[in-house]
Scaffold this active site. Structure first.
Site, PDB file in Angstrom:
ATOM      1  CB  SER A  26      -0.957   0.039   1.200  1.00  0.00           C
ATOM      2  OG  SER A  26      -0.454  -0.666   2.287  1.00  0.00           O
ATOM      3  CG  HIS A  59      -6.965  -1.077  -3.446  1.00  0.00           C
ATOM      4  ND1 HIS A  59      -5.908  -0.328  -3.040  1.00  0.00           N
ATOM      5  CD2 HIS A  59      -7.591  -1.480  -2.318  1.00  0.00           C
ATOM      6  CE1 HIS A  59      -5.898  -0.261  -1.723  1.00  0.00           C
ATOM      7  NE2 HIS A  59      -6.915  -0.945  -1.253  1.00  0.00           N
ATOM      8  CG  HIS A  81      -4.297  -6.751   3.048  1.00  0.00           C
ATOM      9  ND1 HIS A  81      -4.640  -5.903   2.028  1.00  0.00           N
ATOM     10  CD2 HIS A  81      -3.001  -6.491   3.350  1.00  0.00           C
ATOM     11  CE1 HIS A  81      -3.590  -5.145   1.730  1.00  0.00           C
ATOM     12  NE2 HIS A  81      -2.585  -5.488   2.509  1.00  0.00           N
ATOM     13  CE1 TYR A  83      -7.276  -4.666   5.408  1.00  0.00           C
ATOM     14  CE2 TYR A  83      -5.044  -5.314   6.027  1.00  0.00           C
ATOM     15  CZ  TYR A  83      -5.902  -4.530   5.274  1.00  0.00           C
ATOM     16  OH  TYR A  83      -5.393  -3.620   4.386  1.00  0.00           O
ATOM     17  CD  GLU A  84      -8.537  -6.512   1.482  1.00  0.00           C
ATOM     18  OE1 GLU A  84      -9.062  -5.791   0.632  1.00  0.00           O
ATOM     19  OE2 GLU A  84      -7.499  -7.177   1.261  1.00  0.00           O
ATOM     20  CB  ALA A 111       3.202   0.502   4.378  1.00  0.00           C
ATOM     21  CG  MET A 208      -1.926  -5.153   9.442  1.00  0.00           C
ATOM     22  SD  MET A 208      -3.407  -4.137   9.406  1.00  0.00           S
ATOM     23  CE  MET A 208      -3.079  -2.988  10.761  1.00  0.00           C
ATOM     24  CB  SER A 209       0.680  -7.765   3.887  1.00  0.00           C
ATOM     25  OG  SER A 209       1.838  -6.952   3.846  1.00  0.00           O
ATOM     26  CG  ASN A 232       2.984   3.768  11.225  1.00  0.00           C
ATOM     27  OD1 ASN A 232       2.835   3.179  10.160  1.00  0.00           O
ATOM     28  ND2 ASN A 232       2.752   3.204  12.384  1.00  0.00           N
ATOM     29  CG  HIS A 244      -4.670   3.545   6.449  1.00  0.00           C
ATOM     30  ND1 HIS A 244      -3.619   2.655   6.336  1.00  0.00           N
ATOM     31  CD2 HIS A 244      -5.304   3.508   5.251  1.00  0.00           C
ATOM     32  CE1 HIS A 244      -3.632   2.109   5.136  1.00  0.00           C
ATOM     33  NE2 HIS A 244      -4.634   2.617   4.449  1.00  0.00           N
TER      34      HIS A 244
HETATM   35  N1  HPA Z   1       0.908  -1.601  12.391  1.00  0.00           N
HETATM   36  C1  HPA Z   1       0.485  -2.579  11.573  1.00  0.00           C
HETATM   37  N2  HPA Z   1       0.519  -2.473  10.256  1.00  0.00           N
HETATM   38  C2  HPA Z   1       1.026  -1.355   9.723  1.00  0.00           C
HETATM   39  C3  HPA Z   1       1.499  -0.303  10.514  1.00  0.00           C
HETATM   40  C4  HPA Z   1       1.435  -0.440  11.931  1.00  0.00           C
HETATM   41  O1  HPA Z   1       1.834   0.451  12.705  1.00  0.00           O
HETATM   42  N3  HPA Z   1       1.938   0.660   9.665  1.00  0.00           N
HETATM   43  C5  HPA Z   1       1.742   0.205   8.408  1.00  0.00           C
HETATM   44  N4  HPA Z   1       1.190  -1.017   8.426  1.00  0.00           N
END
Ligand code: HPA
Length: 271
Positions: A26, A59, A81, A83-84, A111, A208-209, A232, A244
């Site tokens: 992403s 997307h 993902h 989580y989807e 990311a 998360m991937s 982050n 996000h």
């Molecule tokens: N946590 C989980 N997944 C993420 C984060 C995070 O801080 N940043 C980008 N993907």
């Protein structure tokens, strides 16, 4: 998930057998809009049998068969993902497909949040190893032949490719470092206590991937490499809430460095 209809379709449509697949995380999608990609063969997920339409969530998920730095590659823009709510078989289906197409190397990008407080936002981390806390292993279920039932994961992220990524960074004055990626299922971000716990466990970044795709790509016999773009600091490290959109905006600013490193890696790739 049955990937055979997709493989049949791809065999009819693709111009060449790619040697490398690059999965764009992403915020890292701009590479999919470069001139080489525009000149390539774009195949949308929605046109592949059994794949959901991603356009509803903004997307333009697709596979791009193109030349990048004179190499034949697949760029995967968008991913599925856990989580989807997708089953692991769909999350990892692209890896099965690449393996069956004859792809040799998979570069997974994502990311991620920094768990290690010494890591800087905006830096690029070569994944040395992972800790999979998604709560499910993507190889659960009948074994997919010819992969073995209990595959070794001692060197999941290929040592030579890791070295090549680090060298590509050095050639661009972009100091990459190596670290451990911890995969959670999401979609909620972590609590500060979880981030502290993950650091104690030996993780440097969280996302998360990637982990399920890496496992399946390895099971398919492909060589795996991974890069995390640190978007982050993990929850609780800074006195501010996670957002996000902010993280995505930030990724746009490191996108150029990311693209340079990826191109250099592709140009000099030796397998
Ligand atoms: N946590 C989980 N997944 C993420 C984060 C995070 O801080 N940043 C980008 N993907």
């Amino acid at each position: 998930m049955d990937i055979k209809p997709t493989l049949d379709l791809l065999h009819q449509q693709i111009p060449f057998v790619p040697e490398l697949a690059i999965i764009l995380g992403s915020g890292l999608g701009p590479l999919a809009d470069c001139s080489e990609a525009n000149a390539g063969t774009n195949i949308y997920f929605r046109d592949l049998p059994g794949f959901p339409d991603q356009s509803v969530i903004g997307h333009s998920g697709r596979l791009i068969f193109c030349e990048l730095e004179k190499r034949k590659v697949i760029l995967q823009a968008g991913r599925f993902h856990y989580y989807e709510g997708h089953p692991m078989s769909l999350v990892t289906a692209p890896m099965r497909i690449y393996g069956r197409l004859g792809v040799k190397v998979v570069l997974l990008t994502n990311a991620a949040g920094a768990v290690n407080p010494n890591i800087q936002v905006g830096s690029l981390m070569v994944i040395k190893d992972h800790i999979n806390l998604q709560g499910i292993n993507p190889l659960t279920g009948p074994n997919v032949e010819p992969g073995t039932r209990f595959p070794d994961m001692s060197s999941l992220y290929n040592t030579k490719l890791r070295q090549q990524l680090l060298s590509a960074g050095t050639r661009h004055n972009q100091e990459l470092f190596e670290g451990v990626y911890l995969a959670v299922s999401g979609p909620s971000y972590e609590t500060p206590a979880e981030i502290r716990a993950f650091h104690l466990l030996g993780a440097d970044a969280v996302g998360m991937s990637t982990a399920p795709e890496a496992i399946v790509a390895h099971h398919e016999g492909m060589l795996v490499a991974g890069i995390s773009c640190i978007s982050n600091m993990g929850a609780g490290i800074l006195k501010k809430e996670l957002n996000h959109q902010e993280a995505l905006n930030f990724l746009m600013t490191i996108g150029l460095n990311f693209e340079k490193v990826v191109r250099e890696f592709v140009r000099e790739l030796i397998v």
